[in-house]
Design a protein around this motif. Structure first.
Motif, PDB file in Angstrom:
ATOM      1  N   PHE A  81       0.819  -1.212   0.000  1.00 44.63           N
ATOM      2  CA  PHE A  81       0.000   0.000   0.000  1.00 44.63           C
ATOM      3  C   PHE A  81       0.849   1.257   0.000  1.00 44.63           C
ATOM      4  CE2 PHE A  81      -3.780  -2.230   2.329  1.00 44.63           C
ATOM      5  CZ  PHE A  81      -4.075  -2.918   1.163  1.00 44.63           C
ATOM      6  N   ARG A  82       2.045   1.169   0.552  1.00 44.41           N
ATOM      7  CA  ARG A  82       2.918   2.348   0.617  1.00 44.41           C
ATOM      8  C   ARG A  82       3.463   2.744  -0.758  1.00 44.41           C
ATOM      9  NH1 ARG A  82       3.421   3.586   5.855  1.00 44.41           N
ATOM     10  NH2 ARG A  82       3.293   1.891   7.398  1.00 44.41           N
ATOM     11  N   THR A  83       3.215   1.910  -1.760  1.00 46.93           N
ATOM     12  CA  THR A  83       3.602   2.276  -3.124  1.00 46.93           C
ATOM     13  C   THR A  83       2.511   3.099  -3.814  1.00 46.93           C
ATOM     14  OG1 THR A  83       2.686   0.265  -4.156  1.00 46.93           O
ATOM     15  CG2 THR A  83       4.937   0.145  -3.289  1.00 46.93           C
ATOM     16  N   CYS A  84       1.378   3.277  -3.133  1.00 48.30           N
ATOM     17  CA  CYS A  84       0.269   4.035  -3.710  1.00 48.30           C
ATOM     18  C   CYS A  84       0.528   5.529  -3.634  1.00 48.30           C
ATOM     19  CB  CYS A  84      -1.033   3.704  -2.981  1.00 48.30           C
ATOM     20  SG  CYS A  84      -1.581   1.999  -3.186  1.00 48.30           S
ATOM     21  N   GLN A  85      -0.225   6.260  -4.420  1.00 46.80           N
ATOM     22  CA  GLN A  85      -0.120   7.715  -4.405  1.00 46.80           C
ATOM     23  C   GLN A  85      -0.766   8.278  -3.136  1.00 46.80           C
ATOM     24  OE1 GLN A  85       1.454   9.639  -6.717  1.00 46.80           O
ATOM     25  NE2 GLN A  85       2.085   7.716  -7.691  1.00 46.80           N
ATOM     26  N   PRO A  86      -0.208   9.373  -2.581  1.00 50.99           N
ATOM     27  CA  PRO A  86      -0.885  10.034  -1.462  1.00 50.99           C
ATOM     28  C   PRO A  86      -2.317  10.394  -1.840  1.00 50.99           C
ATOM     29  CG  PRO A  86       1.328  10.918  -1.761  1.00 50.99           C
ATOM     30  CD  PRO A  86       1.074  10.025  -2.935  1.00 50.99           C
ATOM     31  N   GLY A  87      -3.230  10.199  -0.924  1.00 54.28           N
ATOM     32  CA  GLY A  87      -4.637  10.469  -1.200  1.00 54.28           C
ATOM     33  C   GLY A  87      -5.427   9.241  -1.598  1.00 54.28           C
TER      34      GLY A  87
END
Length: 251
Positions: free
Chosen positions: A200-206
């Motif tokens: 999940f930490r590879t996702c974009q902020p927001g």
């Protein structure tokens, strides 16, 4: 004569996991009656909602028919199941799950801001019922499912409705373009949850996450709201989070 091999630690843990679901005769009867009532109610509401989006009705009926012919919700230790579990490091109990009715998914997705321009990914999508709800709202819907047999039976029907369902390991899925992610957190072991949080930490902020029963416990995942909704097995909490990674401190 050779001595039989002792059961592997993983098999023993799987047996212990399944013992959690052992019920008395009367509890089993009550549970089955509850499931039947929920199934009738959710199917009726699904069909009523799909009358407003008739383009999605063939895909939904295809999923339903595939489930009647070969339900994915009976626990079977087939060769495919064993191979998939060994490949991903997941546990047998993580394959035992129910479904999310359209009315529940639509309610949650509206609360999470899913709509036209959104890209929703369902991790552990099963046969894709949640994906139909996302498409109902005009979002781009994509699902990943560990068991290829489920995908093979319904992916062509979903594709005809503009929905993508592929075979894959959710902990390795590319999530960089997702705006919303849905997953049944209830069914996942702590080890799988930890691996998913790193993904999940590879996702974009927001990016927003919807998790069933338990929130995401990790820095940067901010709970926005909590909702009680109906699933095919009963009523559960669903948490909506937003990914807000902490800014990097200056050197």
């Amino acid at each position: 004569m050779t001595e039989p091999l002792p059961p592997s630690p993983d098999a023993k843990r799987d047996e212990d996991d399944l013992k959690e679901f052992d019920l008395s005769f009367f509890e089993m009867v009550a549970l089955r009656l509850q499931v039947v009532v929920f199934a009738i109610f959710t199917r009726l509401t699904d069909l009523l909602l799909l009358l407003l989006r008739p383009r999605l009705l063939p895909a939904y009926l295809g999923i339903w028919w595939a489930e009647i012919l070969h339900t994915p919700y009976r626990a079977r230790r087939t060769f495919e199941v064993v191979r998939a579990l060994k490949t991903t490091g997941q546990r047998f109990r993580e394959l035992i799950y129910g479904e999310t009715p359209l009315v529940s998914a639509l309610y949650l997705f509206k609360k999470a801001g899913v709509g036209r321009g959104s890209r929703l990914v369902d991790l552990g999508a099963g046969r894709g019922r949640v994906l139909i709800a996302a498409s109902w709202l005009g979002a781009e819907a994509r699902g990943v499912e560990l068991l290829g047999d489920h995908v093979t039976r319904v992916a062509p029907r979903l594709k005809a409705a503009g929905i993508t369902l592929t075979v894959g390991d959710m902990t390795r899925e590319d999530l960089g373009d997702a705006t919303h992610i849905f997953t049944n957190w209830l069914a996942l072991t702590p080890e799988t949850q930890a691996r998913l949080i790193e993904r999940f930490r590879t996702c974009q902020p927001g990016t927003r996450f919807l998790t069933v029963t338990h929130p995401i416990e990790g820095k940067g995942f901010v709970p926005l709201s909590r909702h009680w909704v109906l699933f095919t097995w009963g009523i559960e909490k669903v948490w909506i989070h937003e990914y807000r990674p902490e800014p990097l401190s200056p050197p």
